[in-house]
Design a protein around this motif. Structure first.
Motif, PDB file in Angstrom:
ATOM      1  N   GLN A 134       2.882  16.366   6.354  1.00 28.05           N
ATOM      2  CA  GLN A 134       3.917  15.623   7.053  1.00 28.05           C
ATOM      3  C   GLN A 134       3.960  14.195   6.536  1.00 28.05           C
ATOM      4  N   LYS A 135       5.175  13.658   6.381  1.00 30.12           N
ATOM      5  CA  LYS A 135       5.352  12.309   5.868  1.00 30.12           C
ATOM      6  C   LYS A 135       4.639  11.283   6.741  1.00 30.12           C
ATOM      7  N   GLU A 136       4.557  11.552   8.045  1.00 27.31           N
ATOM      8  CA  GLU A 136       3.903  10.622   8.967  1.00 27.31           C
ATOM      9  C   GLU A 136       2.432  10.431   8.618  1.00 27.31           C
TER      10      GLU A 136
ATOM     11  N   VAL B 198       0.841  -1.203   0.000  1.00 32.76           N
ATOM     12  CA  VAL B 198       0.000   0.000   0.000  1.00 32.76           C
ATOM     13  C   VAL B 198       0.869   1.243   0.000  1.00 32.76           C
ATOM     14  N   LYS B 199       0.515   2.198  -0.855  1.00 32.34           N
ATOM     15  CA  LYS B 199       1.184   3.500  -0.899  1.00 32.34           C
ATOM     16  C   LYS B 199       0.089   4.557  -0.904  1.00 32.34           C
ATOM     17  N   VAL B 200       0.173   5.495   0.025  1.00 33.48           N
ATOM     18  CA  VAL B 200      -0.809   6.573   0.120  1.00 33.48           C
ATOM     19  C   VAL B 200      -0.122   7.894  -0.176  1.00 33.48           C
ATOM     20  N   ALA B 201      -0.697   8.645  -1.103  1.00 34.35           N
ATOM     21  CA  ALA B 201      -0.221   9.997  -1.404  1.00 34.35           C
ATOM     22  C   ALA B 201      -1.274  10.973  -0.887  1.00 34.35           C
ATOM     23  N   VAL B 202      -0.854  11.886  -0.026  1.00 36.62           N
ATOM     24  CA  VAL B 202      -1.758  12.860   0.576  1.00 36.62           C
ATOM     25  C   VAL B 202      -1.440  14.238   0.001  1.00 36.62           C
ATOM     26  N   PHE B 203      -2.477  14.929  -0.416  1.00 34.46           N
ATOM     27  CA  PHE B 203      -2.342  16.289  -0.932  1.00 34.46           C
ATOM     28  C   PHE B 203      -3.185  17.192  -0.051  1.00 34.46           C
ATOM     29  N   ARG B 204      -2.634  18.339   0.292  1.00 37.12           N
ATOM     30  CA  ARG B 204      -3.319  19.265   1.194  1.00 37.12           C
ATOM     31  C   ARG B 204      -3.269  20.667   0.608  1.00 37.12           C
ATOM     32  N   GLN B 205      -4.370  21.376   0.758  1.00 37.33           N
ATOM     33  CA  GLN B 205      -4.439  22.765   0.331  1.00 37.33           C
ATOM     34  C   GLN B 205      -5.094  23.593   1.427  1.00 37.33           C
TER      35      GLN B 205
END
Length: 185
Positions: free
Chosen positions: A158-160, A138-145
């Motif tokens: 944050q990478k965590e 599993v790989k999760v990519a998080v994007f925040r604005q």
């Protein structure tokens, strides 16, 4: 004769459409957060074309032949581990989904702004990379604005955050697997 010409024209049209399914070289995975991550060497994976060149649609993969996936996961009817797939959907159930592809193992959410923080929103792309139930699957990519002066601007994540989501998915997948094993006995 008219029927033969109609079938020939249809076949040529279909082959032309399939030949156009290649991966354009001008699209970079860094340009769009919705694309799949590159391989470990930084290059996008390229499959053989239906017409024999690089890129495009491989006729063997279209019908599931020529490639073997490692066993060890449940749900061989889909392209990924069924426990990880279900766990991912359970974990992200509060987010609106844009796309969920069980054969490719990609789940893409839409932007979500919690009621508590309406000026902060996030979007997730989850890639299920294997049929095994392991941390590499599993790989999760998080994007925040964040909203600034009426427009959305990119913000750091944050990478965590990604690691914590991956761990939550894997814990839930293990719970589902244990429950299924108990049920099947």
């Amino acid at each position: 004769m008219r029927s033969f010409n109609h079938h020939l024209t249809s076949a040529i049209f279909l082959v032309s459409i399939l030949a156009g399914c290649g991966n354009p070289s001008w699209i970079s995975p860094d340009d769009d957060p919705d694309t799949l991550p590159p391989s470990s060497d930084g290059k996008m994976p390229v499959e053989g074309s239906i017409l024999g060149g690089p890129g495009g649609l491989d006729i063997n993969s279209l019908f599931g032949a020529g490639k073997t996936r490692p066993s060890g996961g449940a749900g061989n009817g889909i392209g990924v581990n069924a426990y990880v797939w279900r766990a991912t959907l359970d974990t992200l159930s509060f987010l609106p989904l844009i796309s969920a592809d069980p054969f490719g193992g990609v789940i893409i959410t839409d932007w979500y702004a919690p009621q508590e923080t309406p000026n902060d929103r996030l979007k997730l792309n989850v890639y299920i990379l294997d049929q095994t139930l392991s941390s590499e699957s599993v790989k999760v990519a998080v994007f925040r604005q964040t909203k600034s002066s009426g427009s959305w601007v990119e913000a750091t994540v944050q990478k965590e955050t990604s690691v914590n989501l991956e761990n939550q998915i894997l814990v839930r997948a293990r719970q589902l697997r244990i429950a299924a094993q108990r049920f099947s006995k």
